[in-house]
Design a protein around this motif. Structure first.
Motif, short mmCIF file in Angstrom:
data_model
loop_
_atom_site.label_atom_id
_atom_site.label_comp_id
_atom_site.label_asym_id
_atom_site.label_seq_id
_atom_site.Cartn_x
_atom_site.Cartn_y
_atom_site.Cartn_z
N LEU A 1 -3.63 -2.08 3.18
CA LEU A 1 -3.06 -3.27 2.54
C LEU A 1 -1.54 -3.16 2.42
O LEU A 1 -0.83 -4.15 2.60
CB LEU A 1 -3.68 -3.49 1.16
CG LEU A 1 -5.09 -4.09 1.21
CD1 LEU A 1 -5.62 -4.35 -0.18
CD2 LEU A 1 -5.07 -5.40 1.99
N PHE A 2 -1.05 -1.98 2.16
CA PHE A 2 0.40 -1.82 2.10
C PHE A 2 1.02 -1.99 3.49
O PHE A 2 2.08 -2.59 3.63
CB PHE A 2 0.78 -0.46 1.50
CG PHE A 2 1.06 -0.58 0.03
CD1 PHE A 2 0.03 -0.55 -0.88
CD2 PHE A 2 2.34 -0.79 -0.43
CE1 PHE A 2 0.26 -0.71 -2.24
CE2 PHE A 2 2.59 -0.96 -1.78
CZ PHE A 2 1.55 -0.91 -2.68
N ALA A 3 0.33 -1.48 4.50
CA ALA A 3 0.83 -1.67 5.87
C ALA A 3 0.84 -3.15 6.21
O ALA A 3 1.79 -3.66 6.82
CB ALA A 3 -0.02 -0.89 6.86
N ALA A 4 -0.23 -3.87 5.79
CA ALA A 4 -0.29 -5.30 6.05
C ALA A 4 0.85 -6.01 5.32
O ALA A 4 1.49 -6.91 5.88
CB ALA A 4 -1.65 -5.86 5.58
N ALA A 5 1.09 -5.59 4.08
CA ALA A 5 2.17 -6.21 3.32
C ALA A 5 3.52 -5.95 3.99
O ALA A 5 4.37 -6.84 4.07
CB ALA A 5 2.17 -5.66 1.89
N MET A 6 3.69 -4.72 4.50
CA MET A 6 4.95 -4.40 5.20
C MET A 6 5.13 -5.28 6.44
O MET A 6 6.22 -5.73 6.75
CB MET A 6 4.94 -2.93 5.64
CG MET A 6 4.95 -1.92 4.52
SD MET A 6 6.44 -1.97 3.55
CE MET A 6 7.63 -1.65 4.81
#
Lengths: 526, 306
Positions: free
Chosen positions: B278-283
C-alpha cells in the motif's frame, strides 16, 4: 575562488571518498562478522526458527548445552537428574551459583519458573506443546527447582531441558516490547543495539560467569548479508572478519586466500526423500519399490558433484546424534538391482509418478540436488512428473491436515532437522509415525498405517532414561532402514565458516541446534 | 488546475483502495501463515490458538473490514514474524528504498539525457552508434549481474567502495548504478527521439537563422521541449524502481522496503506485505501526481490552461 556550487560538489566527493575508505576501518577491540540470515526476535520465549537461536544464543543461555565436541554438558545447571516420585517422573535441577544477568541481577529459580510460564503460554510461545507434560514447577530454594511431569517426556531431556534463563524482575519492570527491544540474559554477549536487516551490536559481558570459555574481544558487530557472493566479497575486502555459510562452489576459492581459516560443521538439518504411501494404489506401499528407490540413486556422487562435498551422508541418524549406529550402512548404488526389484514388484517397465522438488534454498543447492536424485530414478524406470515447489507451496502439499489438499502420491524432497548434535525423537514423531488427525502425530507423514512402528515411536517418546531410550531409538532406526519407512535418508548439509586466521581466534561451539553463538572468539594474540 | 488536481487526488485514493483489496485477497491465496510460523510438530490445538490470536479464523470479508478500518487509523497490524507494528517496519525501511530509487533515477537521467541529446545531434555518427550499443548492453544485463560486477571491480579489485550495507554516501553508489542501469537504455531512446522531432521544428530553424548559438539551441531550447516525454515516464520509472529494487537490495544487503516485503511475502507475513504494497502504491500515485504537476513548470501552455 571556488564557486559555491562546485564547493558543494567537492565536499560531497570528499565525503564519498572519506566514507569509502573509512568503511573498512575498525577499532582493535572489535570484530565484525557476517551472517546470511537474521533473527526475527530477541525474546527466547518467542523464537520460531533455527536462525533465531543463532542470535538468542549469544545473549541467553540454557541449563544444558553441547560443548565444542558435541557432548552434553551442564551449563546454567550445576547438576540435574531424573527422579521418580509417586510413579511420576521429576526433573530435579540445581542452578549454578554466582551467575548474573547483564544488569547484575543474580540468576534464581524464579527466573526459570518465569521462563516456563512464558513458554507454556500459547499467546507468547510457539512451543507450548513442549511443556504439555509438565504438571508443576516447584521452587525448592533460590538455586533449586523441580519439574513434575504427568508422564515420561523424553523430548524434554533430548531438547536440552528446554528452559532459557529469562530475567523475571527486569522483564516485569520494562514490559514485553521493551524486553524484546533491549534484551538481557546471562550469556557471554550483552545487547548494545540492533538495526533490523542491517546489524546487531554486542559487547562482551565483563562479569560473565564462565571464566574458562568466553569471548576475549570487546565488541562483536553482526552484519546481515543474505547474498552469498556479497558476503564473500565483504570478507575479501576486509569489511568483515568472519563469515557464515561460504557457498559450496566458493569454498576452494576462499580457502586459497592468504591468512584465512575455515571450518565445516553439520548444519543441524537432516534431508531425506519421502515416498507417499497413503493412496490405496500407491506403488510405494510395496517394500520392493521403496528399496528400488534406495538402490537407484547414487547419493555419494550427488554429494560430491552437486554439493561440492558439502554434505555428510547419514543413515537414519548421523554421527554424534543420539542413537547413531555405525553398523547401519547406506543402500549401495545398484541400478540393476533397483530395476530387478521394480520388476519383482510388478513394474517391469517402471511407472510414472509425481516428484515434488523443494527449490527454496533453505540449504545450499537443494534444488539441484533434488533434480539429480529424480534424474537417477528416471534411469531405473521411475519416471518423474517433476513439480518444483517454493517453501510455502511445499508446506501446503506436505503438511497433513484434513482440511487441505494433499500431494497426490509420488516422492518428495524433505527435511526435518534433528539438531546439533541431534536427536531424532521429535522428527520421527512427525514423519515416521502415521498421521493421526487431531493428535499431532505424523503431521508431515506419508507412511501408510504401520501399527508396530507407531507403537515404537510413541513408546520411545516417554522413555527418559538415556540408555534405555538410545536402545529403543536404535531399534526403530534399524527397522526404519530395513523397511525404508518415513523416507530414504540422504545427507546432513555442512556449513562452512571462514575467518581471518591472522586476526581472529575462533573456536566453533555448537549451540543447541546450531553453531553460531560465538562463545569463544577474540583477537589473535601475537 | 485545482479541479484537475482534486480529480487526480480522488483517482489516486480509489487506486489505493483497489490495491488494498487486491493485495489483501492475493496474500491470502498463498496459504496459511500459521503453519509456517509454528514448528512442524505443533499439535492442532496450538495451531488453532494462534489462528484465533491472529484473527485468521474470521470470514475473509470481516478480516478485510477490520484491516481497512484499522489502516485508516494508521494501524496496519503487527508483523507475524517480527512481532512489531508492520507500519513501523515499513516506515523504517521506506526511506532507504526512496533514497536508493531517487539516486538511481538521477543516475539514469544523468546518463540518458546527454547520451540522448548527443545521439540526436550527431544522428548516424559514432556517438549515436555508441549510444545504441550502450543502451542495448544496459537492457541486456540484469541488475543483479551488474551489481555483482560492480562489487567485483570497485569493492574487491579497486577497494574504492564498500561492498554492502548502507549509512554513508559511498554505500549508495553501486546499488544506485545497478538499479539505474536498466532504464538508461529506454530513457536514452526517448530523449533521442524527442530531440530529433524538436530539432526539426520551425522555432529551432528560426533560432539558427537569427544566429542563436548552437549550444543554447540544443541544451536550452530544444531539450526543454524534448524533456516532456521523459518527464511523463519519470513517475513510472520511479515506481518501477521502488517495486523492483528487491534484487539490488539483496545483492548489496541494502536495508530497504523491497527486500522486507518480498521476504514477508515468502513468510506469509500478511500485515507487512499489505503495509508495504500500500505504501508503494501510495508512492506511485504521489509520483504520478508530481509528474502531472511538473508539466506546468516545463510547459507554460499547460500551466496557463491553453
Amino acid at each position: 575562488m571556488v564557486h559555491p556550487r562546485w564547493g558543494a560538489v567537492l565536499a560531497l566527493a570528499v565525503a564519498f571518498s572519506g566514507t569509502a575508505f573509512s568503511a573498512s576501518a575498525q577499532t582493535k577491540s572489535s570484530l565484525t562478522v557476517a551472517l546470511a540470515a537474521e533473527s526475527t526476535t530477541m525474546d527466547p520465549a518467542k523464537y520460531s526458527a533455527g536462525v533465531d537461536q543463532y542470535y538468542i544464543g549469544t545473549m541467553f543461555e540454557q541449563l544444558v548445552r553441547p560443548g565444542p565436541d558435541g557432548e552434553r554438558m551442564n551449563w546454567l545447571a550445576e547438576s540435574w537428574e531424573v527422579l521418580e516420585v509417586d510413579g511420576k517422573p521429576v526433573i530435579d535441577v540445581k542452578i549454578r551459583p554466582g551467575v548474573t544477568f547483564h544488569n547484575g541481577d543474580p540468576l534464581t529459580a524464579a527466573d526459570f519458573e518465569f521462563a516456563y510460564e512464558r513458554l507454556r503460554d500459547p499467546a507468547v510461545s510457539r512451543w507450548p506443546h513442549y511443556q504439555a507434560n509438565v504438571a508443576q514447577f516447584e521452587i525448592v530454594d533460590d538455586l533449586h527447582f523441580k519439574l513434575h511431569f504427568t508422564q515420561g517426556d523424553a523430548n524434554y531431556v533430548a531438547n536440552w531441558l528446554q528452559l532459557w534463563a529469562i530475567p523475571k524482575a527486569y522483564f516485569e519492570e520494562v514490559g514485553e516490547d521493551e524486553f524484546a527491544q533491549r534484551p538481557i540474559g546471562t550469556g557471554p554477549w550483552k545487547f548494545v543495539s540492533r538495526s533490523v536487516k542491517e546489524e546487531l551490536v554486542l559487547d562482551r559481558y565483563e562479569a560473565y560467569w564462565n571464566e574458562e570459555h568466553h569471548p576475549t574481544v570487546d565488541r562483536l558487530i553482526v552484519k546481515i548479508i543474505p547474498e552469498d557472493l556479497t558476503r564473500v566479497a565483504a570478507f575479501r575486502t576486509g569489511d568483515v572478519d568472519w563469515i557464515d555459510s561460504v557457498p559450496p562452489a566458493m569454498i576452494e576459492e576462499v580457502e586459497a586466500l592468504d591468512n584465512v581459516a575455515t571450518a565445516s560443521r553439520v548444519s543441524g538439518n537432516n534431508l531425506f526423500f519421502d515416498m507417499d504411501m497413503t493412496p490405496e494404489d500407491s506403488p510405494f506401499r510395496k517394500l520392493e519399490v521403496r528399496q528400488a528407490v534406495a538402490y537407484g540413486a547414487d547419493i555419494d556422487a550427488i554429494i560430491e558433484q552437486v554439493l561440492f562435498g558439502q554434505g555428510q551422508r547419514y543413515v537414519q541418524v548421523g554421527p554424534g546424534e543420539t542413537a547413531y549406529d555405525p553398523e547401519l550402512k547406506p543402500y549401495p548404488y545398484d541400478p540393476a538391482k533397483a530395476m530387478q526389484l521394480l520388476a519383482d514388484a510388478g513394474y517391469p517397465n517402471g511407472f510414472e509418478t509425481n516428484c515434488y522438488n523443494l527449490i527454496t534454498p533453505r540449504e545450499p543447492n537443494i534444488k539441484e540436488m533434488g533434480e539429480a536424485f529424480f534424474a537417477y530414478l528416471s534411469a531405473i524406470g521411475i519416471r518423474c512428473n517433476m513439480k518444483n515447489l517454493e517453501y510455502g507451496a511445499w508446506i501446503n502439499v506436505n503438511r497433513r491436515a484434513e482440511d487441505t489438499p494433499q500431494m497426490e502420491g509420488g516422492i518428495l524432497s524433505h527435511m526435518w532437522g534433528h539438531g546439533v548434535p541431534g536427536d531424532p525423537g521429535t522428527a520421527w514423531s512427525g514423519h515416521l509415525h502415521s498421521f493421526v488427525p487431531g493428535e499431532g502425530w505424523g503431521s508431515y507423514s506419508h507412511t501408510a498405517g504401520h501399527p508396530e512402528m507407531d507403537e515404537m515411536v510413541e513408546a520411545v517418546n516417554t522413555i527418559m532414561d538415556p540408555d534405555e531410550r538410545e536402545a529403543a531409538l536404535k531399534e526403530i532406526a534399524r527397522k526404519k532402514h530395513e523397511l525404508v519407512l518415513g523416507g530414504l535418508t540422504t545427507y546432513r548439509p555442512l556449513v562452512t565458516f571462514a575467518w581471518r586466521a591472522d586476526k581472529v581466534e575462533y573456536t566453533p561451539w555448537p549451540h543447541p541446534g546450531f553453531w553460531r553463538n560465538f562463545q569463544e572468539i577474540g583477537l589473535k594474540q601475537d | 488546475m485545482l479541479g484537475y488536481f482534486a480529480r487526480r487526488l480522488l483517482q489516486g485514493f480509489m487506486s489505493i483502495v483497489g490495491a488494498s483489496i487486491v493485495i489483501f485477497t492475493i496474500t491470502r491465496l498463498t496459504g496459511d501463515p500459521v503453519v509456517l510460523m509454528l514448528p512442524p510438530e505443533a499439535p492442532p490445538d496450538v495451531i488453532d490458538a494462534l489462528r484465533i490470536k491472529l484473527g485468521l479464523d474470521l470470514p475473509l470479508w470481516r478480516q478485510y473490514l477490520i484491516f481497512a478500518g484499522d489502516a485508516l487509523q494508521g494501524d496496519f497490524g503487527r508483523s507475524y514474524r517480527w512481532e512489531m507494528p508492520a507500519l513501523d517496519l515499513v516506515l523504517d525501511r521506506l526511506p532507504a528504498t526512496i533514497l536508493l530509487s531517487a539516486v538511481a533515477l538521477a543516475f539514469s537521467m544523468a546518463v540518458a539525457i546527454p547520451f540522448g541529446v548527443l545521439s540526436a545531434v550527431n544522428r548516424g555518427g559514432w556517438v549515436d552508434r555508441f549510444g545504441k550499443v550502450f543502451a542495448m548492453a544496459g537492457q541486456a544485463m540484469p541488475n543483479f549481474w551488474v551489481g555483482l560486477l560492480l562489487i567485483l571491480i570497485f569493492a574487491i579489485h579497486l577497494d574504492w567502495l564498500p561492498a554492502y550495507g548502507a549509512g554513508t554516501p559511498a554505500h549508495v553508489v553501486m546499488p544506485a548504478i545497478a538499479l539505474g542501469w536498466y532504464p538508461v537504455a529506454a530513457q536514452t531512446r526517448i530523449v533521442r527521439s524527442a530531440m530529433l522531432d524538436v530539432l526539426d521544428s520551425d522555432y529551432i530553424r528560426m533560432g539558427r537563422s537569427v544566429g542563436t548559438p548552437e549550444f543554447s539551441l540544443v541544451w536550452k531550447y530544444a531539450l526543454r521541449n524534448a524533456a516532456i516525454p521523459l518527464i511523463t515516464m519519470l513517475g513510472v520509472y520511479f515506481a518501477a524502481m521502488l517495486g523492483g529494487s528487491f534484487v539490488v537490495e539483496v545483492v548489496f544487503a541494502w536495508p530497504g522496503l523491497g527486500r522486507t516485503v518480498v521476504e514477508a511475502l515468502f513468510a506469509r507475513d500478511f500485515p507487512v506485505v499489505q503495509a508495504g504494497v500500500l505504501f508503494a502504491a501510495a508512492m506511485f500515485v504521489v509520483a504520478n501526481l508530481l509528474v502531472d504537476l511538473s508539466y506546468g513548470i516545463v510547459d507554460p501552455r499547460i500551466r496557463h490552461g491553453r
